[in-house]
Design an enzyme around this catalytic site. Sequence first.
Site, PDB file in Angstrom:
ATOM      1  N   GLU A   1      -5.080   1.145   2.375  1.00 16.47           N
ATOM      2  CA  GLU A   1      -5.004   0.038   3.584  1.00 16.47           C
ATOM      3  C   GLU A   1      -5.331   0.788   5.030  1.00 16.47           C
ATOM      4  OE1 GLU A   1      -2.986  -2.735   6.376  1.00 16.47           O
ATOM      5  OE2 GLU A   1      -2.381  -0.394   5.955  1.00 16.47           O
ATOM      6  N   GLU A   2      -4.479   1.782   5.084  1.00 15.34           N
ATOM      7  CA  GLU A   2      -4.513   2.406   6.743  1.00 15.34           C
ATOM      8  C   GLU A   2      -5.861   2.812   7.039  1.00 15.34           C
ATOM      9  OE1 GLU A   2      -2.256   2.091   8.528  1.00 15.34           O
ATOM     10  OE2 GLU A   2      -0.311   2.275   7.552  1.00 15.34           O
TER      11      GLU A   2
ATOM     12  N   ASP B   1       4.079  -6.066   4.037  1.00 14.59           N
ATOM     13  CA  ASP B   1       3.795  -4.769   4.969  1.00 14.59           C
ATOM     14  C   ASP B   1       4.952  -4.976   6.267  1.00 14.59           C
ATOM     15  OD1 ASP B   1       2.444  -2.818   6.446  1.00 14.59           O
ATOM     16  OD2 ASP B   1       0.634  -3.351   5.323  1.00 14.59           O
TER      17      ASP B   1
ATOM     18  N   HIS C   1       3.930   2.675  13.547  1.00 10.56           N
ATOM     19  CA  HIS C   1       2.794   3.678  13.460  1.00 10.56           C
ATOM     20  C   HIS C   1       3.624   4.629  14.148  1.00 10.56           C
ATOM     21  CE1 HIS C   1      -1.255   1.723  11.869  1.00 10.56           C
ATOM     22  NE2 HIS C   1       0.116   1.622  10.973  1.00 10.56           N
TER      23      HIS C   1
ATOM     24  N   HIS D   1       0.804  -1.227   0.014  1.00 11.11           N
ATOM     25  CA  HIS D   1       0.027  -0.066   0.028  1.00 11.11           C
ATOM     26  C   HIS D   1       0.699   1.352   0.060  1.00 11.11           C
ATOM     27  CE1 HIS D   1       0.088   1.115   4.320  1.00 11.11           C
ATOM     28  NE2 HIS D   1       0.271  -0.305   4.321  1.00 11.11           N
TER      29      HIS D   1
ATOM     30  N   ASP E   1       5.987   2.152   7.303  1.00 11.14           N
ATOM     31  CA  ASP E   1       4.666   1.355   6.766  1.00 11.14           C
ATOM     32  C   ASP E   1       3.937   2.262   6.188  1.00 11.14           C
ATOM     33  OD1 ASP E   1       2.378   0.059   7.035  1.00 11.14           O
ATOM     34  OD2 ASP E   1       1.961   0.678   9.123  1.00 11.14           O
TER      35      ASP E   1
END
Length: 395
Positions: free
Chosen positions: A228-229, A249, A329, A77, A194
């Site tokens: 995706e997030e 990922d 994150h 992504h 990410d």
Amino acid sequence: MEKLPIDVDYLKTTLLELLAIPSPAGLTDAIVHYTGCRLDRMGIPYQLTRRGTIRALLPRSLPERRRYSPARAIVAHLDTLGAMVSQIKPNGRLTLRPVGTWSSRWAEGGRVTVFTDHGRHRGSVLPLLASGHVYGDAVDTQPVAWEQVEVRLDEQVFMAADAAALGIQVGDFVAFDPNPELLDNGFIVSRYLDNKAGVAALLAALKAVTDAKVAIAMTCHPIFTLTEEVGSGARAGIDKDVSEVIGVDIGPTEAGQDTQRMGVTIPLMDSAGPHDYHLTRRLLSLCTEHGIPSHRDVFRFYHSDAGSAVSAGYDVRTALACFATDASHGYERTHVSTLAHLAQLLSLYMQSPPALPEDREPVLDSVDSFSQQLDAEQMAPTDTPRPDLGKLLRQ
């Protein structure tokens, strides 16, 4: 199959260029253009969905005499976390709502760009109690929540009308600076590894395969998703002939996880449930056969493009190939060797046949040729009574 050399300089340059492009979910057009240009340079054709998901094509180069031949997809992504202006305060400061799932703890102190309909403005995300000289120890006890932070614009803004005069509106996107560092010892530290590190690894794998002109066993669709997030990701864009989906990922390296700081991680399960028995073990066996460090893990609070494909109703085998990442994150850290190992695994997977020979048919009309996860010895009777399956089926 060949274990191909990975152009690490290309991988690092691509990663830095990806990180330089703000792409919170919903503000992804620029990074779609960049990724498309990268594919153009490699001579890889692709299609775009209306929203910009990229589905590229590496055609099968090995002969296949069957009427039907399945394809595979490798999904990474392009979107990242971010925020959106939810209110303009009377003092001209901005409240935020997160784009994606992440803690405001990681937003505090962040330098940001606010994108208006016609321009951009710089600012900082501050806690409501930002000055120890004014609030004393209260700065250490205020709660961690998005309601406890605000954007201070680096403009002459002291009331709501000042912000409005700049074109600031509710719904403007806010992108956080990634602040990447590539250290001489190979560590890479940045926001948004990410999944821009995963995208860079996939592009490096594609470069290795196209440069070496190796044979591709199954038609392969490298897919770059945009949401995706926020939970949807690969719910669209997968071709009807795809039988296997690999998500690329992060693999979190925290206490309670078996992901190691070096090498590739193959999770056997995440929050959506177990990944495919046969496909996960195919990836693990490729690592073992070709000397790629690998680790198994189970992720508890984890969503991926592979899970999105299954929830969308695609009848596909799924697996994840992950690069080890500390502080996911947040200010994330990985190592360039991990990304190179991931790219090598992906390039090997592109050369490999289907996880199971029977997947060459879209459906089977008998269990005779259906797969077996356990061998005869594992299925042998034990002291625990087992039902007679044949008898049950005859009733």
